[in-house]
Design an enzyme around this catalytic site. Structure first.
Site, PDB file in Angstrom:
ATOM      1  N   HIS A 188       1.355  -1.396  -0.238  1.00 44.03           N
ATOM      2  CA  HIS A 188       0.593  -0.086  -0.197  1.00 44.03           C
ATOM      3  C   HIS A 188       0.541   1.560   0.247  1.00 44.03           C
ATOM      4  O   HIS A 188       1.844   1.224  -0.241  1.00 44.03           O
ATOM      5  CB  HIS A 188      -1.003   0.221   0.911  1.00 44.03           C
ATOM      6  N   ALA A 189       0.260   2.251  -0.780  1.00 45.76           N
ATOM      7  CA  ALA A 189       0.581   3.348   0.024  1.00 45.76           C
ATOM      8  C   ALA A 189       0.221   4.252   0.788  1.00 45.76           C
ATOM      9  O   ALA A 189      -0.842   4.147   1.310  1.00 45.76           O
ATOM     10  CB  ALA A 189       0.882   4.734  -1.567  1.00 45.76           C
TER      11      ALA A 189
END
Ligand code: TYD
Length: 138
Positions: A54-55
């Site tokens: 994820h970011a």
């Protein structure tokens, strides 16, 4: 300092050599380009497992392999960066808006993550396509 805030980079921490055992330390706003708001750690990772994926929209973090080794893989949507962390005095600064995952955890490894904000699910980007469609950097 601005460049430092925008690009992933390894940061070497102080190491106090001592025959009784070495010591390293981190002070927020001194060794890291942010104020420390949260710390957590990842451990007991079964062989072959992957964490992350994820970011963060705004969160900045710093990752250290306190014990053992692991790889941190980052992408800005175009280039991919791989950092092997295997020293307890060397960590990786990860700016906001980098997709990241951690893999290749060695047996009994412990990853310490220090973040500039509390946990907030709203700050996560968990859809890689949506991530790639964001902003000029991506
Ligand atoms: P997450 O960041 O999604 O880990 P990964 O990307 O490796 O799967 O976190 C996993 C779960 O743990 C998620 O349900 C949220 C929770 N969590 C907290 O409650 N506080 C925290 O500080 C972190 C990092 C996670």
């Amino acid at each position: 300092m601005n460049r430092m805030l925008d690009e992933p980079q390894l940061i070497q921490l102080p190491k106090v050599f001592d025959p009784r055992g070495n010591l390293s330390f981190i002070e927020g706003n001194n060794h890291l380009p942010f104020k420390i708001e949260r710390t957590y750690w990842i451990y007991d990772v079964p062989g072959g497992e992957v964490r992350g994926g994820h970011a963060y929209k705004t969160l900045k973090e710093f990752i250290v392999a306190l014990s053992g080794s692991l790889d941190v893989v980052l992408t800005d949507g175009k280039k991919e960066f791989r950092f092997q962390l295997n020293r307890s005095y060397m960590g990786l600064y990860v700016p906001k808006l980098y997709w990241r995952h951690m893999e290749n955890f060695s047996t009994n490894s412990v990853a310490l993550i220090i973040a500039d904000q509390p946990h907030n699910e709203d700050d996560y980007i968990r859809d890689f396509e949506a991530f790639k469609n964001l902003g000029p950097k991506n």
